[in-house]
Design a protein around this motif. Sequence first.
Motif, PDB file in Angstrom:
ATOM      1  N   VAL A 113       0.850  -1.198   0.000  1.00  0.00           N
ATOM      2  CA  VAL A 113       0.000   0.000   0.000  1.00  0.00           C
ATOM      3  C   VAL A 113       0.887   1.250   0.000  1.00  0.00           C
ATOM      4  O   VAL A 113       1.795   1.380   0.825  1.00  0.00           O
ATOM      5  N   ALA A 114       0.615   2.162  -0.934  1.00  0.00           N
ATOM      6  CA  ALA A 114       1.398   3.398  -1.025  1.00  0.00           C
ATOM      7  C   ALA A 114       0.470   4.565  -1.340  1.00  0.00           C
ATOM      8  O   ALA A 114      -0.577   4.389  -1.973  1.00  0.00           O
ATOM      9  N   ASN A 115       0.856   5.734  -0.903  1.00  0.00           N
ATOM     10  CA  ASN A 115       0.073   6.947  -1.152  1.00  0.00           C
ATOM     11  C   ASN A 115       0.786   7.796  -2.195  1.00  0.00           C
ATOM     12  O   ASN A 115       1.897   8.279  -1.962  1.00  0.00           O
ATOM     13  N   LEU A 116       0.129   7.984  -3.340  1.00  0.00           N
ATOM     14  CA  LEU A 116       0.719   8.779  -4.423  1.00  0.00           C
ATOM     15  C   LEU A 116       0.463  10.262  -4.260  1.00  0.00           C
ATOM     16  O   LEU A 116       1.112  11.076  -4.929  1.00  0.00           O
ATOM     17  N   GLY A 117      -0.507  10.630  -3.428  1.00  0.00           N
ATOM     18  CA  GLY A 117      -0.884  12.032  -3.306  1.00  0.00           C
ATOM     19  C   GLY A 117      -1.833  12.430  -4.429  1.00  0.00           C
ATOM     20  O   GLY A 117      -2.427  11.586  -5.099  1.00  0.00           O
ATOM     21  N   PRO A 118      -1.989  13.741  -4.668  1.00  0.00           N
ATOM     22  CA  PRO A 118      -2.908  14.205  -5.721  1.00  0.00           C
ATOM     23  C   PRO A 118      -2.466  13.716  -7.099  1.00  0.00           C
ATOM     24  O   PRO A 118      -1.317  13.935  -7.503  1.00  0.00           O
ATOM     25  N   LEU A 119      -3.376  13.059  -7.806  1.00  0.00           N
ATOM     26  CA  LEU A 119      -3.036  12.522  -9.122  1.00  0.00           C
ATOM     27  C   LEU A 119      -2.753  13.643 -10.116  1.00  0.00           C
ATOM     28  O   LEU A 119      -1.990  13.461 -11.069  1.00  0.00           O
ATOM     29  N   GLU A 120      -3.350  14.805  -9.872  1.00  0.00           N
ATOM     30  CA  GLU A 120      -3.134  15.934 -10.783  1.00  0.00           C
ATOM     31  C   GLU A 120      -1.678  16.399 -10.781  1.00  0.00           C
ATOM     32  O   GLU A 120      -1.223  17.025 -11.750  1.00  0.00           O
ATOM     33  N   ASN A 121      -0.939  16.088  -9.727  1.00  0.00           N
ATOM     34  CA  ASN A 121       0.460  16.504  -9.634  1.00  0.00           C
ATOM     35  C   ASN A 121       1.424  15.487 -10.231  1.00  0.00           C
ATOM     36  O   ASN A 121       2.642  15.699 -10.212  1.00  0.00           O
ATOM     37  N   LEU A 122       0.898  14.379 -10.749  1.00  0.00           N
ATOM     38  CA  LEU A 122       1.742  13.317 -11.281  1.00  0.00           C
ATOM     39  C   LEU A 122       1.602  13.234 -12.793  1.00  0.00           C
ATOM     40  O   LEU A 122       0.542  13.524 -13.349  1.00  0.00           O
ATOM     41  N   LYS A 123       2.667  12.802 -13.436  1.00  0.00           N
ATOM     42  CA  LYS A 123       2.615  12.560 -14.885  1.00  0.00           C
ATOM     43  C   LYS A 123       2.742  11.063 -15.111  1.00  0.00           C
ATOM     44  O   LYS A 123       3.812  10.481 -14.914  1.00  0.00           O
ATOM     45  N   LEU A 124       1.628  10.430 -15.460  1.00  0.00           N
ATOM     46  CA  LEU A 124       1.645   9.002 -15.750  1.00  0.00           C
ATOM     47  C   LEU A 124       2.104   8.786 -17.182  1.00  0.00           C
ATOM     48  O   LEU A 124       1.647   9.455 -18.109  1.00  0.00           O
TER      49      LEU A 124
END
Length: 211
Positions: A113-124
């Motif tokens: 289990v991991a927390n990525l934080g706000p998805l808007e701040n990530l570039k998939l």
Amino acid sequence: GLPAGEPAGGTERRCRELLAAAAAGAAVLVPLCSVRGRPSLLYTLRCRSLLSGPHSGDVSFPGGKREASDSDAVATALRETREELGLELGEGSVWGMLRSLPDRQGMLVVPVVANLGPLENLKLSPNPEEVAETFTLPLAHLLQEENQGYTHFRTRGRYGYTLPVFLHGPHRVWGLTAIITELTLELLAPERYHRKTHVPGRHLAAPPRRA
């Protein structure tokens, strides 16, 4: 004793293959995130053209088999997430591990289990050879009973066990991914999610049939 009619060599070979598969191990990342402020889980849809076979076209979490260079299950999950989604996550984002579960081939899979934080701040950057699509489901959606289904299985003509299915999202979440989703909901919202399933070996009465 050995199973009737099975030579000792055949039993040993079969058991060694099963034990090797379990020992090889695999790990998946259970990616918690937020989407416009709503706590969610991030899922992937495996490419149907995957040569690895049994999981092609399935909804899954990023993950795969442990490699010799991986120090532990966390390292496997982080490496696979980098390879599949292009995300470089540090161990600081990892909350911990859920209990290991066997997949359809008998290999033990460790959910991390991991927390990525706000998805808007990530570039998939999904790897097109492995990932056909990514999508999220809000925890609020997963916790609504109308989105929770169950598949009942029979063993030797009698009720055997029940597995979860999560419905009404972009894709149906079932199989091992649904079981891991269920364990994650129990972890995150124990007061709101109560498991209605059971696995073989637990002598419980069959739950009411659901859609």
